[in-house]
Design a protein around this motif. Structure first.
Motif, PDB file in Angstrom:
ATOM      1  N   LEU A   1       0.923  -1.291   0.051  1.00 44.96           N
ATOM      2  CA  LEU A   1      -0.028   0.062  -0.039  1.00 44.96           C
ATOM      3  C   LEU A   1       0.785   1.328   0.010  1.00 44.96           C
ATOM      4  CD1 LEU A   1      -2.755   1.545   0.422  1.00 44.96           C
ATOM      5  CD2 LEU A   1      -2.562   1.201   2.569  1.00 44.96           C
ATOM      6  N   ASN A   2       1.664   1.289   0.733  1.00 49.63           N
ATOM      7  CA  ASN A   2       2.964   2.462   0.753  1.00 49.63           C
ATOM      8  C   ASN A   2       3.382   2.712  -0.463  1.00 49.63           C
ATOM      9  OD1 ASN A   2       2.291   2.653   3.512  1.00 49.63           O
ATOM     10  ND2 ASN A   2       4.073   1.947   4.378  1.00 49.63           N
ATOM     11  N   ALA A   3       3.834   1.702  -1.209  1.00 50.46           N
ATOM     12  CA  ALA A   3       4.625   1.640  -2.364  1.00 50.46           C
ATOM     13  C   ALA A   3       3.733   2.244  -3.432  1.00 50.46           C
ATOM     14  CB  ALA A   3       5.139   0.499  -2.931  1.00 50.46           C
ATOM     15  N   ALA A   4       2.561   1.971  -3.274  1.00 49.56           N
ATOM     16  CA  ALA A   4       1.356   2.143  -4.334  1.00 49.56           C
ATOM     17  C   ALA A   4       0.890   3.676  -3.972  1.00 49.56           C
ATOM     18  CB  ALA A   4      -0.139   1.558  -4.123  1.00 49.56           C
ATOM     19  N   LEU A   5       0.964   4.187  -2.853  1.00 48.20           N
ATOM     20  CA  LEU A   5       0.438   5.517  -2.633  1.00 48.20           C
ATOM     21  C   LEU A   5       1.569   6.581  -2.731  1.00 48.20           C
ATOM     22  CD1 LEU A   5      -1.379   5.222   0.824  1.00 48.20           C
ATOM     23  CD2 LEU A   5      -2.360   5.672  -1.533  1.00 48.20           C
ATOM     24  N   THR A   6       3.115   6.212  -2.751  1.00 46.31           N
ATOM     25  CA  THR A   6       4.148   6.870  -2.959  1.00 46.31           C
ATOM     26  C   THR A   6       3.922   7.087  -4.649  1.00 46.31           C
ATOM     27  OG1 THR A   6       5.192   5.998  -1.284  1.00 46.31           O
ATOM     28  CG2 THR A   6       6.588   6.984  -3.240  1.00 46.31           C
ATOM     29  N   LYS A   7       3.735   6.184  -5.305  1.00 46.07           N
ATOM     30  CA  LYS A   7       3.517   6.293  -6.731  1.00 46.07           C
ATOM     31  C   LYS A   7       2.667   7.324  -7.065  1.00 46.07           C
ATOM     32  CE  LYS A   7       3.128   3.497 -11.260  1.00 46.07           C
ATOM     33  NZ  LYS A   7       2.990   2.235 -11.465  1.00 46.07           N
ATOM     34  N   GLU A   8       1.579   6.926  -6.449  1.00 47.36           N
ATOM     35  CA  GLU A   8       0.282   8.001  -6.585  1.00 47.36           C
ATOM     36  C   GLU A   8       0.751   9.541  -6.385  1.00 47.36           C
ATOM     37  OE1 GLU A   8      -2.523   7.355  -8.219  1.00 47.36           O
ATOM     38  OE2 GLU A   8      -2.323   5.297  -8.229  1.00 47.36           O
TER      39      GLU A   8
ATOM     40  N   PHE B   1      -5.012  10.770 -10.387  1.00 42.93           N
ATOM     41  CA  PHE B   1      -5.082   9.407  -9.924  1.00 42.93           C
ATOM     42  C   PHE B   1      -5.481   8.292 -10.762  1.00 42.93           C
ATOM     43  CE2 PHE B   1      -6.438  12.634  -6.400  1.00 42.93           C
ATOM     44  CZ  PHE B   1      -5.004  12.571  -5.640  1.00 42.93           C
ATOM     45  N   SER B   2      -4.757   7.133 -10.545  1.00 41.93           N
ATOM     46  CA  SER B   2      -5.031   6.184 -11.685  1.00 41.93           C
ATOM     47  C   SER B   2      -6.352   5.656 -11.202  1.00 41.93           C
ATOM     48  CB  SER B   2      -4.129   4.990 -11.324  1.00 41.93           C
ATOM     49  OG  SER B   2      -3.873   4.542  -9.933  1.00 41.93           O
ATOM     50  N   GLU B   3      -6.912   4.786 -12.123  1.00 42.59           N
ATOM     51  CA  GLU B   3      -8.200   4.008 -11.883  1.00 42.59           C
ATOM     52  C   GLU B   3      -7.982   2.866 -10.936  1.00 42.59           C
ATOM     53  OE1 GLU B   3     -11.187   4.635 -13.467  1.00 42.59           O
ATOM     54  OE2 GLU B   3     -10.272   6.378 -14.293  1.00 42.59           O
TER      55      GLU B   3
ATOM     56  N   TRP C   1      -6.696   5.157   5.032  1.00 50.23           N
ATOM     57  CA  TRP C   1      -7.033   6.598   5.095  1.00 50.23           C
ATOM     58  C   TRP C   1      -5.690   7.077   6.206  1.00 50.23           C
ATOM     59  CZ3 TRP C   1      -9.823   8.881   1.876  1.00 50.23           C
ATOM     60  CH2 TRP C   1     -10.674   8.262   1.218  1.00 50.23           C
ATOM     61  N   GLU C   2      -5.045   6.305   6.999  1.00 47.94           N
ATOM     62  CA  GLU C   2      -3.981   6.852   7.863  1.00 47.94           C
ATOM     63  C   GLU C   2      -2.799   6.859   6.805  1.00 47.94           C
ATOM     64  OE1 GLU C   2      -4.976   5.444  12.263  1.00 47.94           O
ATOM     65  OE2 GLU C   2      -4.140   3.767  10.980  1.00 47.94           O
ATOM     66  N   ALA C   3      -2.799   5.864   5.836  1.00 48.37           N
ATOM     67  CA  ALA C   3      -1.796   5.864   5.078  1.00 48.37           C
ATOM     68  C   ALA C   3      -1.819   7.076   3.976  1.00 48.37           C
ATOM     69  CB  ALA C   3      -1.524   4.231   4.389  1.00 48.37           C
TER      70      ALA C   3
ATOM     71  N   ASN D   1      -3.102   9.949   4.682  1.00 43.13           N
ATOM     72  CA  ASN D   1      -2.530  11.094   5.306  1.00 43.13           C
ATOM     73  C   ASN D   1      -1.117  11.269   5.402  1.00 43.13           C
ATOM     74  OD1 ASN D   1      -5.035  12.385   6.102  1.00 43.13           O
ATOM     75  ND2 ASN D   1      -5.355  10.808   7.597  1.00 43.13           N
ATOM     76  N   GLN D   2      -0.463   9.998   5.554  1.00 35.70           N
ATOM     77  CA  GLN D   2       1.018  10.230   5.903  1.00 35.70           C
ATOM     78  C   GLN D   2       1.794  10.276   4.659  1.00 35.70           C
ATOM     79  OE1 GLN D   2       1.882   6.471   7.892  1.00 35.70           O
ATOM     80  NE2 GLN D   2       0.651   6.744   9.617  1.00 35.70           N
ATOM     81  N   ILE D   3       1.109   9.558   3.418  1.00 41.16           N
ATOM     82  CA  ILE D   3       1.825   9.737   1.971  1.00 41.16           C
ATOM     83  C   ILE D   3       1.159  10.310   1.183  1.00 41.16           C
ATOM     84  CG2 ILE D   3       2.805   7.886   0.337  1.00 41.16           C
ATOM     85  CD1 ILE D   3       2.681   5.871   2.543  1.00 41.16           C
ATOM     86  N   LEU D   4       0.092  10.084   0.618  1.00 40.46           N
ATOM     87  CA  LEU D   4      -0.631  10.822  -0.584  1.00 40.46           C
ATOM     88  C   LEU D   4      -0.925  12.291  -0.104  1.00 40.46           C
ATOM     89  CD1 LEU D   4      -1.851  10.233  -3.307  1.00 40.46           C
ATOM     90  CD2 LEU D   4      -3.780   9.948  -2.356  1.00 40.46           C
ATOM     91  N   PHE D   5      -1.335  12.660   0.928  1.00 39.02           N
ATOM     92  CA  PHE D   5      -1.699  13.881   1.423  1.00 39.02           C
ATOM     93  C   PHE D   5      -0.486  14.493   2.096  1.00 39.02           C
ATOM     94  CE2 PHE D   5      -6.268  12.116   1.718  1.00 39.02           C
ATOM     95  CZ  PHE D   5      -6.258  12.144   0.390  1.00 39.02           C
ATOM     96  N   ASP D   6       0.698  14.220   1.579  1.00 41.97           N
ATOM     97  CA  ASP D   6       1.910  14.963   2.112  1.00 41.97           C
ATOM     98  C   ASP D   6       2.066  16.468   2.004  1.00 41.97           C
ATOM     99  OD1 ASP D   6       4.876  13.880   2.841  1.00 41.97           O
ATOM    100  OD2 ASP D   6       5.133  15.385   1.343  1.00 41.97           O
ATOM    101  N   ASP D   7       2.982  16.758   2.896  1.00 49.08           N
ATOM    102  CA  ASP D   7       2.996  18.265   2.748  1.00 49.08           C
ATOM    103  C   ASP D   7       3.595  18.830   1.505  1.00 49.08           C
ATOM    104  OD1 ASP D   7       1.910  18.761   5.304  1.00 49.08           O
ATOM    105  OD2 ASP D   7       3.697  18.763   6.400  1.00 49.08           O
ATOM    106  N   SER D   8       4.345  17.957   1.000  1.00 47.95           N
ATOM    107  CA  SER D   8       4.980  18.264  -0.147  1.00 47.95           C
ATOM    108  C   SER D   8       3.976  18.720  -1.569  1.00 47.95           C
ATOM    109  CB  SER D   8       5.893  17.310  -1.075  1.00 47.95           C
ATOM    110  OG  SER D   8       5.244  16.083  -1.152  1.00 47.95           O
ATOM    111  N   VAL D   9       2.714  18.017  -1.367  1.00 43.70           N
ATOM    112  CA  VAL D   9       1.472  18.232  -2.235  1.00 43.70           C
ATOM    113  C   VAL D   9       0.945  19.621  -1.947  1.00 43.70           C
ATOM    114  CG1 VAL D   9      -0.532  17.311  -3.384  1.00 43.70           C
ATOM    115  CG2 VAL D   9       1.285  15.751  -2.598  1.00 43.70           C
TER     116      VAL D   9
END
Length: 269
Positions: A4-11, A38-40, A86-88, A90-98
């Motif tokens: 999951l983390n790898a997939a969210l990092t890619k997204e 975002f991917s399908e 959703w916790e993941a 918040n940590q990865i996809l909704f990162d402050d860099s975005v």
């Protein structure tokens, strides 16, 4: 979880790329549309991890909400395995860099706005902006058939409002999208007073027929900048019982920065 983390990092990395390639539309107030963020596969995964409807809180006027920001009671008290998704996020996809990438995208529009509001003090005021962690904002919204989001403006701590259109039931209609209304572009001290909720706004002068519709399209990201004339709303006109789903995330200033710039309305204290 590593998968999951790898997939969210890619997204997230793809999301950052499309933000940097996006364009800001100036009228009726600065906004941007991003399709294909975002991917399908990700959207299908998101749909599979939505909370059950009975967990959404009735916010009135046909709106039900589930808070997904990192420390919300809704998320913290949820015991389902889907909580981890959703916790993941918040940590990865909704990162402050975005959030920072969106802040950079709107930089020219923000500079222009602050010059119109603060004049010679614009650069000093711009330097006072401090962003809250982006994981500290966000909710899933379901708006029922026949309901509407009244035309309104956001609070002064809101820099940008982001909406991700969702369609888990495959029932959405284009006209359910957000409407950006064409109100008077008030600047200077009057603009500051409106922004800080110290003066009446011009929401009553906004007419539906003069609004710009951002058509509802599943997976579309719509984001707009908060100004003294950022009047917006939406309605769910349908003869069926279908509902409008979306994820809403504000990119907000800290309350301290908001107080320094505009003063805090009582509701934000």
């Amino acid at each position: 979880m590593n998968v999951l983390n790898a997939a969210l990092t890619k997204e997230r990395d793809h999301f950052l790329q499309v933000i940097r390639e996006a364009c800001v539309i100036p009228d009726p107030f600065p906004h941007a549309l991003i399709d294909g963020a975002f991917s399908e596969d990700f959207l299908e995964q998101l749909y599979r991890n939505l909370p059950d409807r009975n967990r959404f809180n009735d916010a009135g006027h046909g709106l039900h909400a589930f808070q997904i920001w990192d420390q919300s009671d809704d998320l913290q008290q949820w015991t389902d395995h889907r909580k981890a998704f959703w916790e993941a996020c918040n940590q990865i996809l909704f990162d402050d860099s975005v959030a920072a990438a969106f802040h950079e995208l709107f930089s020219p529009a923000r500079v222009s706005l602050y010059q119109s509001l603060f004049g010679n003090l614009a650069n000093r005021r711009l330097s006072q902006i401090k962003l809250q962690p982006w994981a500290s904002s966000g909710a899933l919204n379901i708006r029922s058939a026949g309901s509407s989001l009244p035309t309104h403006m956001d609070w002064p701590n809101r820099l940008y409002s982001l909406i991700l259109y969702l369609d888990p039931d495959i029932t959405a209609q284009p006209e359910w999208g957000t409407r950006l209304f064409h109100g008077p572009k008030v600047t200077g001290q009057e603009g500051l007073n409106i922004m800080a909720k110290r003066a009446p706004d011009h929401v009553k002068s906004c007419r539906k027929e003069a609004a710009t519709l951002i058509p509802f399209k599943p997976g579309r990201v719509a984001i707009f900048m908060n100004t003294p004339w950022s009047y917006h709303g939406a309605s769910v006109n349908t003869e069926s019982q279908a509902a409008r789903w979306c994820l809403v995330k504000g990119i907000n200033m800290t309350l301290e920065a908001t107080e320094n710039l505009f003063g805090l309305p009582p509701e934000l204290n």
